[in-house]
Scaffold this active site. Structure first.
Site, short mmCIF file in Angstrom:
data_model
loop_
_atom_site.label_atom_id
_atom_site.label_comp_id
_atom_site.label_asym_id
_atom_site.label_seq_id
_atom_site.Cartn_x
_atom_site.Cartn_y
_atom_site.Cartn_z
N ASN A 89 23.09 -28.96 83.74
CA ASN A 89 22.43 -28.97 85.04
C ASN A 89 22.77 -30.20 85.88
OD1 ASN A 89 21.48 -26.45 84.58
ND2 ASN A 89 19.43 -27.09 83.93
N ARG B 64 22.93 -19.77 89.73
CA ARG B 64 21.90 -20.39 90.56
C ARG B 64 22.45 -21.63 91.28
NH1 ARG B 64 17.10 -19.52 93.10
NH2 ARG B 64 15.86 -21.41 93.18
N ILE C 182 14.42 -20.16 97.67
CA ILE C 182 15.02 -21.46 98.00
C ILE C 182 14.39 -22.01 99.31
CG2 ILE C 182 17.20 -21.12 96.77
CD1 ILE C 182 18.48 -20.56 99.58
N ASP C 183 13.14 -21.62 99.55
CA ASP C 183 12.48 -22.05 100.78
C ASP C 183 12.38 -23.58 100.90
OD1 ASP C 183 10.65 -21.41 98.55
OD2 ASP C 183 9.15 -22.33 99.83
N ASP D 76 12.96 -25.22 80.07
CA ASP D 76 14.21 -24.75 79.45
C ASP D 76 14.21 -24.90 77.93
OD1 ASP D 76 15.05 -24.13 81.96
OD2 ASP D 76 16.28 -25.92 82.23
N CYS E 114 19.73 -16.89 86.02
CA CYS E 114 18.86 -16.19 85.08
C CYS E 114 17.61 -15.71 85.81
CB CYS E 114 18.46 -17.12 83.94
SG CYS E 114 19.83 -17.57 82.86
N ARG F 223 12.92 -16.42 92.51
CA ARG F 223 13.30 -17.83 92.55
C ARG F 223 13.72 -18.16 93.99
NH1 ARG F 223 17.28 -19.08 87.60
NH2 ARG F 223 16.76 -21.24 88.07
N1 EPU Z 1 10.78 -22.90 93.76
C1 EPU Z 1 10.28 -22.41 94.95
N2 EPU Z 1 10.99 -22.67 96.09
C2 EPU Z 1 12.14 -23.39 96.10
C3 EPU Z 1 12.64 -23.88 94.88
C4 EPU Z 1 11.93 -23.62 93.72
O1 EPU Z 1 9.25 -21.75 94.99
O2 EPU Z 1 12.72 -23.58 97.17
C5 EPU Z 1 10.03 -22.64 92.52
C6 EPU Z 1 10.84 -21.82 91.51
O3 EPU Z 1 10.71 -20.45 91.75
C7 EPU Z 1 10.24 -22.28 90.21
C8 EPU Z 1 9.88 -23.75 90.47
O4 EPU Z 1 9.83 -23.89 91.89
O5 EPU Z 1 9.06 -21.56 89.96
C9 EPU Z 1 10.87 -24.76 89.95
O6 EPU Z 1 12.18 -24.39 90.31
P1 EPU Z 1 13.37 -25.45 90.45
O7 EPU Z 1 13.84 -25.43 91.85
O8 EPU Z 1 12.94 -26.74 89.86
O9 EPU Z 1 14.46 -24.79 89.53
P2 EPU Z 1 16.01 -24.57 89.82
O10 EPU Z 1 16.55 -25.75 90.55
O11 EPU Z 1 16.24 -23.24 90.37
C10 EPU Z 1 16.78 -25.81 87.67
C11 EPU Z 1 17.61 -25.46 86.48
C12 EPU Z 1 16.86 -24.50 85.59
C13 EPU Z 1 15.52 -25.10 85.21
C14 EPU Z 1 14.74 -25.55 86.44
C15 EPU Z 1 13.46 -26.28 86.11
C16 EPU Z 1 19.83 -25.63 87.36
C17 EPU Z 1 21.08 -24.94 87.75
N3 EPU Z 1 18.86 -24.86 86.92
O12 EPU Z 1 16.57 -24.58 88.36
O13 EPU Z 1 17.66 -24.40 84.43
O14 EPU Z 1 14.75 -24.13 84.53
O15 EPU Z 1 15.56 -26.41 87.25
O16 EPU Z 1 13.71 -27.40 85.35
O17 EPU Z 1 19.73 -26.84 87.41
C18 EPU Z 1 18.49 -23.39 82.48
O18 EPU Z 1 19.25 -24.36 82.37
O19 EPU Z 1 18.31 -22.54 81.58
C19 EPU Z 1 17.74 -23.22 83.72
C20 EPU Z 1 17.17 -22.10 84.08
#
Ligand code: EPU
Length: 429
Positions: free
Chosen positions: A23, A93, A124-125, A306, A117, A122
């Protein structure tokens, strides 16, 4: 079709080397778009998400030179395509970081809605809110995110509604070449956020506060090239620690930053596992039966989501009843049905999983619903009686470098087999 076949019931012993953090890598690679010189990135994990991003960068006009499986040199000086190839982008992602990088460098980005995944919706707002605070207009149309700015991004003040790893990194990336100062409050503090800041600063950015919940980015005019070594993967290390905890044995997990492992180490100790920390390694030893514990996932330094599937796999074999609460995602328990097919006694109600430990799991045919779910199935298969076959292993290969080879070194009986219908043959590992 590829599968893992595991003959379970063997303890793990020996030494395992942890690769670079997925990540961190999947944010740093898109961030190279901001850099006009050559970026040399070391300790790059050799996993399919990384290889896909390198392919995307090359298709966009970057010069990509793979010096070795763990070292790459990237030069984005002549990048000429601000539209990321949609069929590849949709698979991961982390392609959302292409939006921040293209917007930051060129003032325009058109990127397919990122995939990854599935754990529920999920959105991106929060990323978009950050880009807008820096003067961009963002629209979503026909499956694309289109972000643009007429006169370049300016500094902005962003207070995240949710602690989001992706939004924190994307806003940092976009703000790096903006005019003025950007402040991101209530940001995520994961080790890979610090690593991305270190990478950008090594290229000439001015980012402070990474690792705390307020990050400040003072925009600079240009980034030159440089070197960066990616940190070790906290979740890969945690997965091997969980695997030894489930099977029993004694393993030295090398090339880790023990401080990053504290949240996982503390839980495994509560479960009766003996853990010894060294400067860059952790020894994990499990001789007595596992004990129940309760886990709630939360942003760093909390217990990582994770690692939730892997810890549930361990708890399914622990004495007593454990309660796990998923604090990040709406739907990260799909793997539980697969564990129950192996004899686990787990009940899920919304974000809570109640696990009644059983004395033994039994091998059977299961599938990997996603990357960490796949890791949980491997852990369960290693600990189970009999043979476990795991389908959909492409999810596992998105994030674990050479997992079959590393586990075999530790004494596991695991093979990656390719099924040629109707006969099957073993692939060399
Ligand atoms: N969320 C929102 N709006 C946004 C962004 C996130 O509502 O604009 C919500 C998500 O839906 C979730 C929470 O906030 O419920 C946290 O999401 P986050 O943005 O932190 O996750 P991510 O950046 O999409 C990364 C990792 C994930 C890991 C999460 C949390 C990467 C590529 N992915 O995802 O890794 O679960 O952070 O630590 O960095 C994995 O490696 O298996 C994996 C899924």
């Amino acid at each position: 079709m590829n599968k893992y076949v595991i003959h379970g019931g063997r303890p793990l012993n020996g030494t395992v080397n942890i690769s670079g953090a997925k990540n961190a890598a999947v944010a740093i690679l898109p961030a190279t778009i901001l850099v006009k010189g050559t970026c040399r990135i070391e300790n790059l994990p050799d996993i399919s998400d990384v290889n896909l991003l390198l392919e995307i960068l090359a298709m966009m006009g970057a010069e990509v030179r793979r010096v070795s499986p763990s070292i790459v040199e990237i030069n984005c000086a002549h990048i000429n395509n601000m539209v990321a190839p949609s069929d590849l982008v949709r698979r991961i992602r982390a392609s959302s970081y292409l939006i921040g990088a293209l917007l930051g460098r060129f003032g325009y980005a058109k990127v397919s809605m990122p995939g990854g995944c599935y754990f529920g919706v999920r959105p991106i707002d929060q990323h978009i809110k950050g880009f807008e605070a820096m003067g961009a207009t963002v629209e979503q149309s026909a499956g694309y995110v289109i972000a643009k700015t007429e006169n370049g991004l300016h500094g902005g003040h962003v207070y995240l509604d949710i602690v989001s790893v992706g939004a924190t990194m994307n806003i940092m990336i976009a703000a790096t070449l903006s005019s003025g100062m950007t402040v991101i409050e209530n940001c995520a503090r994961e080790p890979h956020i610090v690593d991305l800041a270190n990478f950008l600063n090594a290229m000439g950015a001015q980012i402070s506060g990474a690792g705390t919940n307020i990050i400040k980015v003072r925009g600079v005019q240009q980034l030159g090239g440089g070197y960066h070594t990616i940190i070790p993967d906290q979740i890969e290390a945690g997965t091997y620690m969980a695997a030894v905890s489930a099977t029993g044995g004694n393993v030295l997990v090398q090339n880790v930053i023990p401080k990053h492992m504290d949240c996982i180490t503390a839980k495994l100790r509560e479960m009766g596992v003996t853990i010894t920390e060294y400067d860059e390694a952790i020894r994990v030893e499990r001789t007595a039966p596992l004990r129940k514990t309760n886990v709630k996932t939360s942003p760093y330094p909390g217990f990582p989501t994770d690692m939730q599937p892997q810890i549930v796999a361990c708890l399914s074999l622990a004495q007593g009843t454990s309660i796990v609460t998923e604090g990040i995602y709406d739907n990260r328990y799909r793997f539980v049905a697969e564990l129950c097919r192996m004899g686990a006694a787990i009940q899920v109600d919304g974000k809570v999983a109640v696990t009644e430990g059983v004395a033994q799991l039994r091998g059977c045919d299961v599938r990997a619903f996603d990357l960490r779910a796949g890791a949980a199935m491997i852990i369960a298969g290693l600990a189970a009686d009999g043979v476990t076959t795991i389908d959909d292993i492409h999810f596992v290969e998105r994030g674990y470098e050479n997992i079959v080879g590393k586990l075999r070194e530790l004494g596991a009986d695991i093979a990656r087999v390719t099924i040629h219908d109707p006969a099957e043959s073993e692939e060399a590992v």
